[in-house]
Design an enzyme around this catalytic site. Structure first.
Site, mmCIF file in Angstrom:
data_model
loop_
_atom_site.group_PDB
_atom_site.id
_atom_site.type_symbol
_atom_site.label_atom_id
_atom_site.label_comp_id
_atom_site.label_asym_id
_atom_site.label_seq_id
_atom_site.Cartn_x
_atom_site.Cartn_y
_atom_site.Cartn_z
ATOM 1 N N GLU A 111 3.586 -8.911 10.938
ATOM 2 C CA GLU A 111 3.576 -10.376 10.803
ATOM 3 C C GLU A 111 4.693 -11.097 11.562
ATOM 4 O O GLU A 111 5.354 -11.967 11.019
ATOM 5 C CB GLU A 111 3.649 -10.751 9.314
ATOM 6 N N ASN A 123 0.902 -5.115 13.304
ATOM 7 C CA ASN A 123 -0.026 -5.526 12.242
ATOM 8 C C ASN A 123 0.198 -7.002 11.891
ATOM 9 O O ASN A 123 1.349 -7.434 11.740
ATOM 10 C CB ASN A 123 0.274 -4.651 11.005
ATOM 11 N N ASP A 148 -9.763 -7.847 2.500
ATOM 12 C CA ASP A 148 -10.288 -8.357 1.235
ATOM 13 C C ASP A 148 -10.906 -9.718 1.513
ATOM 14 O O ASP A 148 -10.480 -10.426 2.428
ATOM 15 C CB ASP A 148 -9.246 -8.384 0.100
HETATM 16 O O1 G3I Z 1 6.889 -4.408 -9.621
HETATM 17 C C1 G3I Z 1 7.470 -5.670 -9.937
HETATM 18 C C2 G3I Z 1 7.567 -5.840 -11.423
HETATM 19 O O2 G3I Z 1 8.440 -4.889 -11.953
HETATM 20 C C3 G3I Z 1 8.052 -7.271 -11.713
HETATM 21 O O3 G3I Z 1 8.047 -7.473 -13.085
HETATM 22 C C4 G3I Z 1 7.162 -8.292 -11.061
HETATM 23 C C5 G3I Z 1 7.677 -9.729 -11.263
HETATM 24 O O4 G3I Z 1 7.442 -10.543 -10.169
HETATM 25 O O5 G3I Z 1 7.124 -8.039 -9.681
HETATM 26 C C6 G3I Z 1 6.580 -6.757 -9.357
HETATM 27 O O6 G3I Z 1 6.587 -6.614 -7.966
HETATM 28 C C7 G3I Z 1 5.609 -7.347 -7.254
HETATM 29 C C8 G3I Z 1 4.848 -6.362 -6.390
HETATM 30 O O7 G3I Z 1 3.909 -7.042 -5.589
HETATM 31 C C9 G3I Z 1 4.087 -5.317 -7.217
HETATM 32 O O8 G3I Z 1 3.100 -5.918 -7.956
HETATM 33 C C10 G3I Z 1 6.287 -8.364 -6.376
HETATM 34 O O9 G3I Z 1 6.888 -9.363 -7.184
HETATM 35 C C11 G3I Z 1 5.260 -9.006 -5.468
HETATM 36 O O10 G3I Z 1 5.966 -9.824 -4.522
HETATM 37 C C12 G3I Z 1 4.526 -7.938 -4.696
HETATM 38 O O11 G3I Z 1 3.525 -8.559 -3.933
HETATM 39 C C13 G3I Z 1 3.050 -7.819 -2.830
HETATM 40 C C14 G3I Z 1 3.169 -8.647 -1.582
HETATM 41 O O12 G3I Z 1 2.633 -7.935 -0.493
HETATM 42 C C15 G3I Z 1 4.604 -9.000 -1.268
HETATM 43 O O13 G3I Z 1 4.726 -9.610 -0.047
HETATM 44 C C16 G3I Z 1 1.609 -7.426 -3.088
HETATM 45 O O14 G3I Z 1 1.544 -6.492 -4.168
HETATM 46 C C17 G3I Z 1 1.035 -6.780 -1.851
HETATM 47 O O15 G3I Z 1 -0.365 -6.618 -2.004
HETATM 48 C C18 G3I Z 1 1.258 -7.688 -0.657
HETATM 49 O O16 G3I Z 1 0.757 -7.058 0.500
HETATM 50 C C19 G3I Z 1 0.856 -7.797 1.707
HETATM 51 C C20 G3I Z 1 1.034 -6.816 2.827
HETATM 52 O O17 G3I Z 1 2.171 -6.013 2.574
HETATM 53 C C21 G3I Z 1 1.179 -7.527 4.161
HETATM 54 N N1 G3I Z 1 0.081 -8.422 4.389
HETATM 55 C C22 G3I Z 1 -0.204 -9.357 3.314
HETATM 56 C C23 G3I Z 1 -0.415 -8.629 2.008
HETATM 57 C C24 G3I Z 1 -0.785 -9.592 0.921
HETATM 58 O O18 G3I Z 1 0.255 -10.495 0.650
#
Ligand code: G3I
Length: 460
Positions: free
Chosen positions: A159, A201, A269
């Site tokens: 990105e 990517n 998705d």
């Molecule tokens: O695991 C912690 C948990 O302990 C905590 O209580 C909670 C509170 O916010 O956060 C949890 O972590 C989160 C994590 O996902 C796991 O669920 C993070 O806050 C959250 O920011 C994180 O989001 C991820 C996101 O990337 C971050 O940028 C998504 O799961 C993930 O699917 C997403 O993936 C990205 C790709 O890497 C790049 N392209 C876009 C895609 C979608 O945003």
């Protein structure tokens, strides 16, 4: 519907002869093509999913993941904040759990992601300049070395391009270390794990007409021409009603592949439900199957409830693990196959046309008019006039180095491998009666060269 291919037909017939009728009737369901991974494998492609380490204890989740997918991406566990939470202290526990689960089950792994402006650990967010550049390179080297030999492809940089009409880089602390930060990351990754494919990517790079797509395309072309080690481009493919699957998706994939890289759908998705969602999924699969170097598709999670945007129900299985209509359309399309066009060898630029090809009787004229100008770019409009009744037209627009066309509208463009010659065709019917006109437009990033593009018009 699908016509069984010889291999599968033989399996079913063999079952009849050997095991009797009842087993034979059950066989097609277990034969090649009855799961996403099996169906994709028929054309030598993979079908993958993102996996979250904290869901590996959920047996509904692992059963589906194991059955359907053969390429695994760690959804968050290999990102910079996860793998280097304190500077020079690396933490691979969750990433390793995913890699071992994948390998124990005979699956390959896509690594995601070595360098990114987002999900940086706190210590890195506050860094800049040479110390940040060195910290980033050290991170790439350490993580790629840790996983050396276990990764099919790395998202080396994620990105790095801006949304909107600029077609340029996204501002970030990494970008501010110098424009060469991306190639530096790729070189470090290659040195650490020479066997892994190295990918760039990004998202919103699916529509060929978008400036961001053109920006990434120009970077990849530049990398290939200068020998920067890049092997693949990942298209994240997060779609919803505001950002639907573009009708020119196959063009995008094909044009990137023509640069000499693999292309992969990396985080697919599509928000929605029912047949409309199913149709869009089918379109993405079809686009990938139509490009021989589109080597695989990964969906960004298993069930809707596992998705980063669960409320949009964007995946192939519902929250209970049932197959959705979208699943069936993807499976059917994988089994139906696609028309795979060989990718041209990217090394010799196509010659700039000097004389228009035969016109098939009709004739048209292309006229240029200047549009808005900025310090770095200008807009132009081409008006196509039919001199006789015509059923279609195409127009070439040739720009001169270092000019690059970074956006287009009102037409469907394709490019030669030099990137200097764009051929514009009408998006719908190109029929015009004598005297009638139509127009299309584009933005040229001029790099200091304000010369007008040269044009041809060919009628059919
Ligand atoms: O695991 C912690 C948990 O302990 C905590 O209580 C909670 C509170 O916010 O956060 C949890 O972590 C989160 C994590 O996902 C796991 O669920 C993070 O806050 C959250 O920011 C994180 O989001 C991820 C996101 O990337 C971050 O940028 C998504 O799961 C993930 O699917 C997403 O993936 C990205 C790709 O890497 C790049 N392209 C876009 C895609 C979608 O945003």
């Amino acid at each position: 519907m699908t016509t069984p291919r010889p291999g599968r037909l033989t399996a079913a017939i063999g079952g009849l002869a050997v095991a009797g009728l009842s087993v034979a009737l059950a066989l097609p369901a277990a034969a090649a093509g009855s799961t996403l991974q099996a169906a994709a494998s028929e054309s030598g492609r993979y079908f993958g999913t993102a996996i979250a380490a904290n869901r590996l204890s959920d047996s509904t989740y692992t059963t589906i993941a194991n059955r359907e997918f053969n390429m695994i991406t760690a959804e968050n566990e290999m990102k910079m904040d996860a793998t280097e939470p304190s500077q020079n202290q690396f933490s691979y526990g969750n990433g390793d759990r995913i890699v071992s689960w994948a390998r124990q089950n005979g699956k390959q792994v896509r690594g995601h992601a070595l360098a990114w402006h987002s999900q940086q650990p706190g210590w890195m967010q506050n860094m800049s300049g040479t110390s940040l550049r060195n910290a980033m390179l050290n991170h790439v080297t350490q993580v790629a070395t840790h996983y050396k030999g276990q990764i099919y492809a790395w998202d080396v940089v994620n990105e790095a391009f801006a949304d909107g009409s600029s077609g340029g880089r996204r501002d970030s602390n990494l970008q501010r270390t110098g424009n060469d930060w991306i190639e530096a990351a790729f070189r470090a990754a290659r040195a650490a794990d020479p066997a892994a494919k190295l990918c760039y990517n990004d998202y919103n790079t699916d529509n060929w007409s978008h400036a961001k797509t053109q920006g990434v395309y120009n970077m990849v072309r530049d990398f290939k021409s200068r020998g920067v080690p890049i092997d693949c481009v990942g298209f994240q493919a997060h779609f919803n009603s505001g950002n639907p699957v573009p009708s020119n998706y196959d063009t995008t994939l094909r044009n990137f592949a023509a640069l000499g890289v693999d292309v992969q759908i990396t985080e697919l998705d599509i928000e929605g439900s029912g047949s409309s969602q199913a149709q869009q999924y089918q379109g993405v699969v079809q686009a990938c199957l139509s490009v021989s170097r589109c080597t695989g598709i990964t969906v960004w999670g298993v069930r809707d409830s596992d998705s980063w945007r669960a409320s949009g129900t964007p995946l192939l299985f519902d929250g209970s693990g049932n197959k959705k209509a979208a699943y069936t359309s993807v499976l059917n399309q994988l089994n139906a196959g696609g028309t795979t066009t060989p990718n041209p060898t990217p090394t010799t630029p196509a010659p700039t046309p000097t004389t228009p090809p035969p016109t098939g009787g009709g004739s048209c004229t292309a006229t240029y008019s200047e549009g808005q100008k900025w310090s770095d770019r200008f807009n132009g409009t081409v008006t196509i006039r039919a001199n006789t009744n015509i059923s279609g037209w195409q127009s070439t627009v040739t720009v001169r180095n270092p000019q690059r066309i970074i956006a287009t509208w009102n037409g469907s463009p394709t490019w030669d491998s030099s990137g200097n010659v764009m051929t514009m065709r009408p998006s719908g019917s190109g029929a015009l009666s004598a005297g009638q006109t139509t127009s299309f437009g584009f933005t040229v990033q001029h790099g200091g060269n304000w010369t007008w593009p040269s044009l041809t018009c060919t009628a059919s």
